[in-house]
Enzyme design. Structure first.
Site, PDB file in Angstrom:
ATOM      1  N   TYR A  75       1.249  -1.622   0.447  1.00 53.43           N
ATOM      2  CA  TYR A  75       0.338  -0.039  -0.284  1.00 53.43           C
ATOM      3  C   TYR A  75       0.230   1.239  -0.320  1.00 53.43           C
ATOM      4  O   TYR A  75       0.392   2.162  -0.572  1.00 53.43           O
ATOM      5  CB  TYR A  75      -1.558  -0.105   1.057  1.00 53.43           C
ATOM      6  CG  TYR A  75      -1.937   1.359   0.879  1.00 53.43           C
ATOM      7  CD1 TYR A  75      -3.722   0.999   0.772  1.00 53.43           C
ATOM      8  CD2 TYR A  75      -1.871   2.058   1.290  1.00 53.43           C
ATOM      9  CE1 TYR A  75      -4.557   1.374  -0.005  1.00 53.43           C
ATOM     10  CE2 TYR A  75      -2.966   2.998   1.726  1.00 53.43           C
ATOM     11  CZ  TYR A  75      -3.544   3.216   0.872  1.00 53.43           C
ATOM     12  OH  TYR A  75      -4.717   4.518   0.999  1.00 53.43           O
ATOM     13  N   ASP A 121      -9.755  17.418 -25.367  1.00 54.47           N
ATOM     14  CA  ASP A 121     -10.784  17.646 -24.902  1.00 54.47           C
ATOM     15  C   ASP A 121     -10.880  17.808 -23.266  1.00 54.47           C
ATOM     16  O   ASP A 121     -12.093  18.732 -22.632  1.00 54.47           O
ATOM     17  CB  ASP A 121     -11.635  16.756 -25.275  1.00 54.47           C
ATOM     18  CG  ASP A 121     -11.261  16.346 -27.066  1.00 54.47           C
ATOM     19  OD1 ASP A 121     -10.911  16.767 -27.446  1.00 54.47           O
ATOM     20  OD2 ASP A 121     -12.028  15.294 -27.317  1.00 54.47           O
TER      21      ASP A 121
END
Ligand SMILES: *Cc1c(COP(=O)(O)O)cnc(C)c1O
Length: 457
Positions: A72, A125
């Protein structure tokens, strides 16, 4: 005799693709309401919808997947990625994200405020979306020459320095940074020269502004600098990349392009202040700082992909293929945005389907015809994609109406390029029989091209 050109890799794993009959394709495209996004991938023979996340990973990248560290916090894979990015770009701080637009979201959450103005060269975009979504303005300062599809100049993606300086003079207080897209995707995968990057950096310093590179295709940009710009022919791609990023303070990256992975992205910067400002948004939107939006194994594959794709042979093989397709189209006289870009060819549809009125969407009609001809899927970058004017609700016909043929990295061979070229030629040969296009039956109010339903006239 000089040896001919050949690819810089050999093939270890293959994926069968299937041809179909014209009758099948007629049935499928009708069911898809003449929208190629609505086809199933198995109904496509050669897929040129996009080069994003569609590349083929190398054996080294797949090996990296197997040894990914899924810890993690503090994963080894994160440090592999961070060290590779630092080696290539010089940027010390890295935030992984799940793709390019997520990098924009995290960084712009920190940098862009309502009323801001962000000058750049044809904002992509999603970049524009993340600016306008924060009630700021994306100001296009691309050189005017980019609009003329038949003009051949080496760096058609450049920023117009005069337009940029005017914006800086007029709106200095409202400009949080300047963004330069390398290569300029919207203008047709056209590169930006080193000289232009240097000038942008110089003018930014004069007005005390920072520069961000939207870097999805930075390696292809470096290749064009090596091949086209004086003084760079003998430099390695990695040396050129290092120099390019000297002229930026930060980068956002869609790793699905020049990282040659199927999903991923990142932010990199040498400004600790920006890293500190952006990192809490990463935790909020993406994930903890040493994985952001990515798996450990995917960060490994990306580190290796970045290293491989900043080597000349890999880039030469890729861009040679795009240029090869362009040469075949030249043989048949088919008009496209010139010169060929790094990742795609953009066919100038109204110059091909001269009998189809603009109200009936020539580029979309050409996309349908090419699919019917040979099962090849391109992408309309034209009047459908342009959406309607938000005030008048009229269709916008001022821009270009292009059919984009995006070439995935390391996926198809030059034989596939021949099929594409001949299929287009066959459509081109019967262009005078194609007199009608399509009519819209249903459309969404925004980004209609993904879901639009059409009728063939
Ligand atoms: C693809 C792309 C993005 C967005 O990246 P995603 O990975 O699709 O989210 C941003 N800028 C440019 C220039 C791109 O080509």
């Amino acid at each position: 005799m000089e040896l001919p050109f050949a690819e810089s890799w050999k093939i270890k794993m293959v994926e069968p693709i299937r041809k179909s009959t014209r009758e099948e394709r007629e049935k499928w495209i009708k069911r898809a309401h003449y929208n190629l996004f609505q086809l199933r991938a198995e109904e496509v023979y050669i897929d040129l919808l996009t080069d994003s996340g569609t590349g083929a990973m190398s054996d080294r990248q797949w090996a990296g997947i197997m040894v990914g560290d899924e810890s993690y916090a503090g994963a080894k894979s994160f440090f592999n990625l961070k060290e590779t990015i630092e080696k290539i770009t010089g940027f010390e701080y890295v935030i992984p994200t799940h793709q390019g637009r997520a990098a924009e979201n995290v960084l712009f959450s920190y940098l862009v405020k309502e009323g801001d103005i962000v000058p750049g060269n044809s904002h992509f975009d999603t970049t524009k979306g993340h600016i306008e979504g924060r009630k700021a303005i994306a100001l296009d300062c691309t050189i005017d020459e980019a609009k003329n599809t038949q003009l051949e100049i080496p760096f058609k993606g450049n920023v117009d320095i005069q337009k940029l300086e005017k914006a800086l003079e007029e709106y200095c207080d409202r400009i949080p940074f300047i963004i330069v897209t390398i290569t300029n995707n919207t203008a047709g995968g056209q590169p930006v020269s080193m000289e232009n990057l240097r000038q942008v950096s110089k003018i930014a310093k004069k007005y005390d502004k920072r520069v961000i590179f939207d870097s999805a295709r930075f390696a292809e940009n470096a290749y064009f600098i090596k091949m086209r710009e004086e003084g760079y022919g003998k430099k390695s791609i990695k040396e050129i990349c290092k120099e390019m990023f000297k002229y930026a303070d930060a980068m956002t990256m869609s790793a699905k392009k020049d990282g040659i992975v199927n999903m991923g992205g990142f932010i990199a910067t040498d400004l600790q202040e920006w890293y500190d400002g952006a990192k809490s948004y990463c935790v909020q939107y993406e994930g903890y700082l040493t994985y952001g939006g990515m798996n450990g194994r995917d960060m490994n594959a990306l580190a290796i992909g970045l290293d491989e794709n900043t080597e000349f042979d890999n880039l030469h093989t890729r861009i040679h293929q795009v240029e090869y397709l362009a040469k075949r189209l030249d043989e048949f006289g088919i008009p496209y945005q010139r010169p060929a870009g790094g990742h795609a060819l953009f066919i100038d549809a109204p110059k091909v389907l001269t009998c189809v009125p603009k109200e009936e969407f020539p580029a979309q009609t050409l996309a349908i015809e090419l699919y019917l001809e040979a099962g090849i899927r391109g992408c309309e970058i034209g009047y459908l994609l342009a959406d309607r004017d938000p005030l008048t609700r009229e269709n916008r016909f001022e821009g270009l109406d292009l059919l984009r043929l995006a070439i995935p990295r390391r996926v198809y061979t030059d034989n596939h390029m021949d099929v594409i070229a001949v299929a287009l030629k066959n459509v081109y040969d019967r262009r005078n029989e194609i007199t009608r296009g399509v009519e819209i039956l249903w459309e969404a109010p925004l980004m209609r091209h993904f879901t639009v339903q059409l009728k063939r006239l």
